[in-house]
Design a protein around this motif. Sequence first.
Motif, PDB file in Angstrom:
ATOM      1  N   ILE A 166     -40.471  18.131-112.513  1.00 35.70           N
ATOM      2  CA  ILE A 166     -39.471  17.298-111.837  1.00 35.70           C
ATOM      3  C   ILE A 166     -38.219  17.159-112.704  1.00 35.70           C
ATOM      4  N   GLY A 167     -38.409  17.056-114.020  1.00 36.74           N
ATOM      5  CA  GLY A 167     -37.271  16.993-114.941  1.00 36.74           C
ATOM      6  C   GLY A 167     -36.429  18.252-114.886  1.00 36.74           C
ATOM      7  N   TYR A 168     -37.097  19.413-114.831  1.00 35.37           N
ATOM      8  CA  TYR A 168     -36.361  20.672-114.703  1.00 35.37           C
ATOM      9  C   TYR A 168     -35.559  20.696-113.390  1.00 35.37           C
ATOM     10  N   ALA A 169     -36.170  20.177-112.322  1.00 34.39           N
ATOM     11  CA  ALA A 169     -35.477  20.143-111.027  1.00 34.39           C
ATOM     12  C   ALA A 169     -34.255  19.237-111.099  1.00 34.39           C
ATOM     13  N   ILE A 170     -34.371  18.108-111.797  1.00 35.24           N
ATOM     14  CA  ILE A 170     -33.218  17.200-111.941  1.00 35.24           C
ATOM     15  C   ILE A 170     -32.104  17.865-112.738  1.00 35.24           C
ATOM     16  N   ASP A 171     -32.482  18.579-113.799  1.00 37.87           N
ATOM     17  CA  ASP A 171     -31.472  19.266-114.606  1.00 37.87           C
ATOM     18  C   ASP A 171     -30.770  20.375-113.830  1.00 37.87           C
ATOM     19  N   ALA A 172     -31.428  20.892-112.774  1.00 40.96           N
ATOM     20  CA  ALA A 172     -30.800  21.939-111.951  1.00 40.96           C
ATOM     21  C   ALA A 172     -29.759  21.368-111.001  1.00 40.96           C
ATOM     22  N   ILE A 173     -29.741  20.032-110.885  1.00 40.05           N
ATOM     23  CA  ILE A 173     -28.737  19.365-110.045  1.00 40.05           C
ATOM     24  C   ILE A 173     -27.592  18.932-110.966  1.00 40.05           C
ATOM     25  N   ILE A 174     -26.663  19.813-111.187  1.00 43.06           N
ATOM     26  CA  ILE A 174     -25.580  19.545-112.152  1.00 43.06           C
ATOM     27  C   ILE A 174     -24.548  18.606-111.568  1.00 43.06           C
ATOM     28  N   GLY A 175     -24.177  18.802-110.302  1.00 39.97           N
ATOM     29  CA  GLY A 175     -23.156  17.963-109.674  1.00 39.97           C
ATOM     30  C   GLY A 175     -22.906  18.420-108.255  1.00 39.97           C
ATOM     31  N   PRO A 176     -21.990  17.773-107.549  1.00 38.09           N
ATOM     32  CA  PRO A 176     -21.669  18.154-106.164  1.00 38.09           C
ATOM     33  C   PRO A 176     -21.245  19.617-106.085  1.00 38.09           C
ATOM     34  N   GLY A 177     -21.908  20.385-105.225  1.00 40.10           N
ATOM     35  CA  GLY A 177     -21.579  21.794-105.047  1.00 40.10           C
ATOM     36  C   GLY A 177     -22.092  22.683-106.156  1.00 40.10           C
ATOM     37  N   GLN A 178     -22.838  22.104-107.103  1.00 39.69           N
ATOM     38  CA  GLN A 178     -23.353  22.904-108.228  1.00 39.69           C
ATOM     39  C   GLN A 178     -24.874  22.791-108.339  1.00 39.69           C
ATOM     40  N   VAL A 179     -25.518  22.555-107.205  1.00 44.06           N
ATOM     41  CA  VAL A 179     -26.971  22.414-107.197  1.00 44.06           C
ATOM     42  C   VAL A 179     -27.615  23.787-106.994  1.00 44.06           C
ATOM     43  N   ASP A 180     -28.565  24.143-107.899  1.00 49.67           N
ATOM     44  CA  ASP A 180     -29.292  25.414-107.771  1.00 49.67           C
ATOM     45  C   ASP A 180     -30.539  25.145-106.925  1.00 49.67           C
ATOM     46  N   PHE A 181     -30.380  25.299-105.597  1.00 46.93           N
ATOM     47  CA  PHE A 181     -31.473  24.967-104.688  1.00 46.93           C
ATOM     48  C   PHE A 181     -32.695  25.855-104.887  1.00 46.93           C
ATOM     49  N   THR A 182     -32.469  27.097-105.334  1.00 45.02           N
ATOM     50  CA  THR A 182     -33.597  28.006-105.561  1.00 45.02           C
ATOM     51  C   THR A 182     -34.502  27.473-106.655  1.00 45.02           C
ATOM     52  N   VAL A 183     -33.879  27.031-107.767  1.00 44.95           N
ATOM     53  CA  VAL A 183     -34.660  26.485-108.887  1.00 44.95           C
ATOM     54  C   VAL A 183     -35.351  25.192-108.473  1.00 44.95           C
ATOM     55  N   VAL A 184     -34.618  24.320-107.767  1.00 46.19           N
ATOM     56  CA  VAL A 184     -35.198  23.048-107.325  1.00 46.19           C
ATOM     57  C   VAL A 184     -36.392  23.292-106.409  1.00 46.19           C
ATOM     58  N   ALA A 185     -36.260  24.199-105.449  1.00 43.59           N
ATOM     59  CA  ALA A 185     -37.347  24.490-104.510  1.00 43.59           C
ATOM     60  C   ALA A 185     -38.566  25.053-105.235  1.00 43.59           C
ATOM     61  N   ARG A 186     -38.311  25.944-106.220  1.00 45.15           N
ATOM     62  CA  ARG A 186     -39.429  26.542-106.943  1.00 45.15           C
ATOM     63  C   ARG A 186     -40.234  25.477-107.702  1.00 45.15           C
ATOM     64  N   HIS A 187     -39.520  24.577-108.352  1.00 48.42           N
ATOM     65  CA  HIS A 187     -40.207  23.519-109.104  1.00 48.42           C
ATOM     66  C   HIS A 187     -40.946  22.552-108.178  1.00 48.42           C
TER      67      HIS A 187
END
Length: 429
Positions: A43-64
């Motif tokens: 979950i921490g890795y998923a939070i770190d993948a959310i850098i800011g508005p328009g800069q969210v790596d949805f692929t990484v978040v979904a995988r985690h």
Amino acid sequence: MKKNTSTLKKIFGYIGHYKYLLFLSVLLAGASVVLTLYVPIRIGYAIDAIIGPGQVDFTVVARHLITVVVMLLCVGLMQWVMNMLNNKITYNVVRDMRARAFDKLLVLPFSYLDSHSQGDVVSRVISDADQFADGLLMGFSQLFTGVVTIIGTLAFMLTINVWITLVVVVVTPLSFFVARFIAKKTYAMFQKQSAVRGEQTGFIDEMITNQKVVTAYSKEADNQKQFDEINDRLAKYSMRATFFSSITNPATRFVNSIVYAAVALFGAMIAIRGNISVGMLSCFLSYANQYTKPFNEISGVITELQNALACAARIFELIEEEKEIPDASDAVTLGEADGRVDIEDVYFSYVPDKKLIEDFNLHVKPGQRVAIVGPTGCGKTTIINLLMRFYDVNSGTIKVSGHDIRKITRESLPVSYTHLRAHETRGNL
């Protein structure tokens, strides 16, 4: 404390018969805890993948997140199997203890049964065994998991940040001191509660069994007064036991809140300096919560275990009672008897300092009938108890067909009396 240690050793002796199931349960507990503790990292890795508005790596978040769901499903399955194993171990142990207790009841001397109320004995075999099962099951379900969670969480926190981990470790021992203080008080109250509960069960059993006698002598008011006194004592000890056990949870929760607040404050300061990411701080806060939670659960388990140990000690007292004196090695099997009964110089008393029968002599010839009469308490029933070897004489001898009944096997002695009665040669005592 020594009594607790002795009782625990005996309990582990019974649990040892199911060591393979226990090993599998501990293994599943460890595996489920490791997976549970790995979830916050993902979950921490998923939070770190959310850098800011328009800069969210949805692929990484979904995988985690998918990984988290799979791990939680595995944890649920392992905990279900672990609970099934714990139930099997617990109720098999209680079954074995009850079987040992019942076996002992069959070979106990009558002196024990006369000196202990039926209700107290029944309470040990049934009520105390049930109370013990509840405490043991909670111990298996939460104690092992709690200990493994504490160790595992500590290891995971050390890999993230050593300094924040030290803050957690320094504050945590407060829970141990609180739990230890409460446990000592609780055990004494639960022990008294079990004893008085057995006394109450015995009194109720006696009243129901002898209701006609109570009514005949108009003892209803006296018995009601005696019951109220026992009931009040049970309520007093139960309230005290409940009070001490109930303060365990809020006391440990208070300590846990201090730990969580310290971690949040110290971790935020480190995150501002850039030494830890927001995702990892979130992960650490989750670990801090998981680390302190088992202390709260374990303190509750300890309270229940105090009750379980008190109940187990009462069961073991019954199991370890001295059994009836065995037949002599040269005891004979008396199949038929000629009808002669000789009681010579017999002395006997149930209590050493209270005399009952002194220098009693009686000789019954074959075919002769003898009646013994007297007021209540003079020893008529006692003579039957001695003839049947429910008790052994303090001194003197009782002979049937010339054989000392202590040299006749207990199994054949009633058969001999039956043979005498069938031939109308038994003395009518």
